[in-house]
Design a protein around this motif. Sequence first.
Motif, short mmCIF file in Angstrom:
data_model
loop_
_atom_site.label_atom_id
_atom_site.label_comp_id
_atom_site.label_asym_id
_atom_site.label_seq_id
_atom_site.Cartn_x
_atom_site.Cartn_y
_atom_site.Cartn_z
N MET A 1 0.83 -1.20 0.00
CA MET A 1 0.00 0.00 0.00
C MET A 1 0.87 1.25 0.00
SD MET A 1 -3.19 -1.00 -0.13
CE MET A 1 -4.17 0.39 0.42
N ALA B 1 1.01 4.75 -2.53
CA ALA B 1 0.29 5.77 -1.75
C ALA B 1 0.27 7.13 -2.41
CB ALA B 1 0.90 5.88 -0.35
N ASP B 2 1.24 7.43 -3.26
CA ASP B 2 1.29 8.74 -3.91
C ASP B 2 0.78 8.71 -5.35
OD1 ASP B 2 2.32 10.09 -1.68
OD2 ASP B 2 4.36 9.48 -2.17
N ARG C 1 -3.09 10.75 -6.39
CA ARG C 1 -3.68 11.65 -5.39
C ARG C 1 -4.40 12.80 -6.08
NH1 ARG C 1 -2.63 11.07 -0.09
NH2 ARG C 1 -0.87 9.74 0.55
N GLY D 1 -8.16 12.60 -1.36
CA GLY D 1 -8.21 11.19 -1.70
C GLY D 1 -7.53 10.90 -3.02
N TYR D 2 -8.10 9.94 -3.77
CA TYR D 2 -7.49 9.46 -5.01
C TYR D 2 -8.50 9.48 -6.15
CZ TYR D 2 -3.84 7.68 -1.93
OH TYR D 2 -2.84 7.58 -1.00
N SER E 1 -10.55 3.81 -8.80
CA SER E 1 -11.28 4.43 -7.68
C SER E 1 -12.42 5.28 -8.20
CB SER E 1 -10.34 5.31 -6.84
OG SER E 1 -10.06 6.53 -7.52
N ALA F 1 -8.07 5.14 -0.08
CA ALA F 1 -6.89 4.37 -0.47
C ALA F 1 -7.13 2.87 -0.51
CB ALA F 1 -5.74 4.69 0.49
N HIS G 1 -10.50 3.85 5.76
CA HIS G 1 -9.27 3.43 6.44
C HIS G 1 -9.37 1.97 6.87
CE1 HIS G 1 -5.53 3.96 8.56
NE2 HIS G 1 -6.06 3.54 9.68
#
Length: 394
Positions: free
Chosen positions: A1, A5-6, A9, A15-16, A71, A77, A371
């Motif tokens: 993950m 993570a970047d 964004r 968020g994403y 997404s 995430a 989360h």
Amino acid sequence: MAAIADVGRDRSRGGYSRHGFDDVELSLREWFVAEATDRGLDVTCDRNGNLWAWWGSPGPGAIITGSHLDSVPGGGAFDGPLGVVSALAAVDAMQAKGFKPAKPFAIVVFAEEEGGRFGVACLGSRLMAGAIDPDAARRLRDPDGVSLAEAVAAAGLDPARMGRDDEALASIGCFIELHVEQGRGLIDLGAPVGVASSILAHGRWRFSFTGEGNHAGATPIGDRRDPMLPASQLVLAARAAASRVDGARATIGRIQPVPGGTNVIASTVDVWLDARAATDEVTRSVVAEIKAAGMDAAEAEGCELTVTEESYGDTVIFDPALRDSLAAQLGGVPALPTGAGHDAGILAAQVPTAMLFVRNPTGVSHAPAEHAEPDDCEAGVAALATVLEHHLSI
């Protein structure tokens, strides 16, 4: 993950934003191919843009796991990627103990599960299962006017080959999808992991209101045919209709006025409705009530309304034997229903499917606050490895 993570964004929404076959999602697909290859898995891409990472040779009766990497706009995430990452981690766990599958096994990454770009959820699995007409799918367009056929071709695939994939379906013995829970069920039960029992009937509809575009200052109120009025009344009608039915949901999260100027009366307003309920009959009854309210509001303003069903899925009951087997293998973890749609739900009409849920302490999904705690993620990986090893050994 952490490795992704970047990627994707969304600086404006939070968020994403990772959408099917866009540059961000394609980079995530490249990441997955590299990770799978590092584990000795052989990666292929099927006719519908779904990725398959095989441990050993493909074959009938295969045990399949996986999820998606795309997404919703401004999404969290964990929705999708947790299932893919957990599948890779489960392979790590099995390989570390020297386990060798006795059956074919693969991790699948489904394309455009959220429908965030082309408007139809679970598009990759729908195409594979024959749950959407491929010609209709090829004609789908994103907000920039790019068709699915054009996007797929730009990614190096042949859009003419999209459609039901009997060979892929015939290879699946069962499909087990791990997913972050989208709700509070496991919080209330005090459990880090659970299994899914069912999915609500759900669909998406586009309400297109047509009036007369005009000048905001020069047009008296009495002379207007403003489609924004019935569109706004539809939002209230949706909430009211769902509130009258136990367990129903109706959401309007997207409105698009044309031309969209502050000092312009819109000529058209498109409104997208997401509606869900326990059964097909109840879901369609709620939508019918909302549609009737929209028609009345449009007529009162001198506007016209057309309604288009963009996608729909009936109630899904996951394979009871597979569900109960997973729960027993995991020491009697709870089974709970979900209001969220999944690729496992689409495939349930074709092959035995099941889902594992990982606790979400916020209860929030499709938003940045989504989360899962590291310990719960590890519990999910352990659970997935346990059930995969079991099914790959029998």
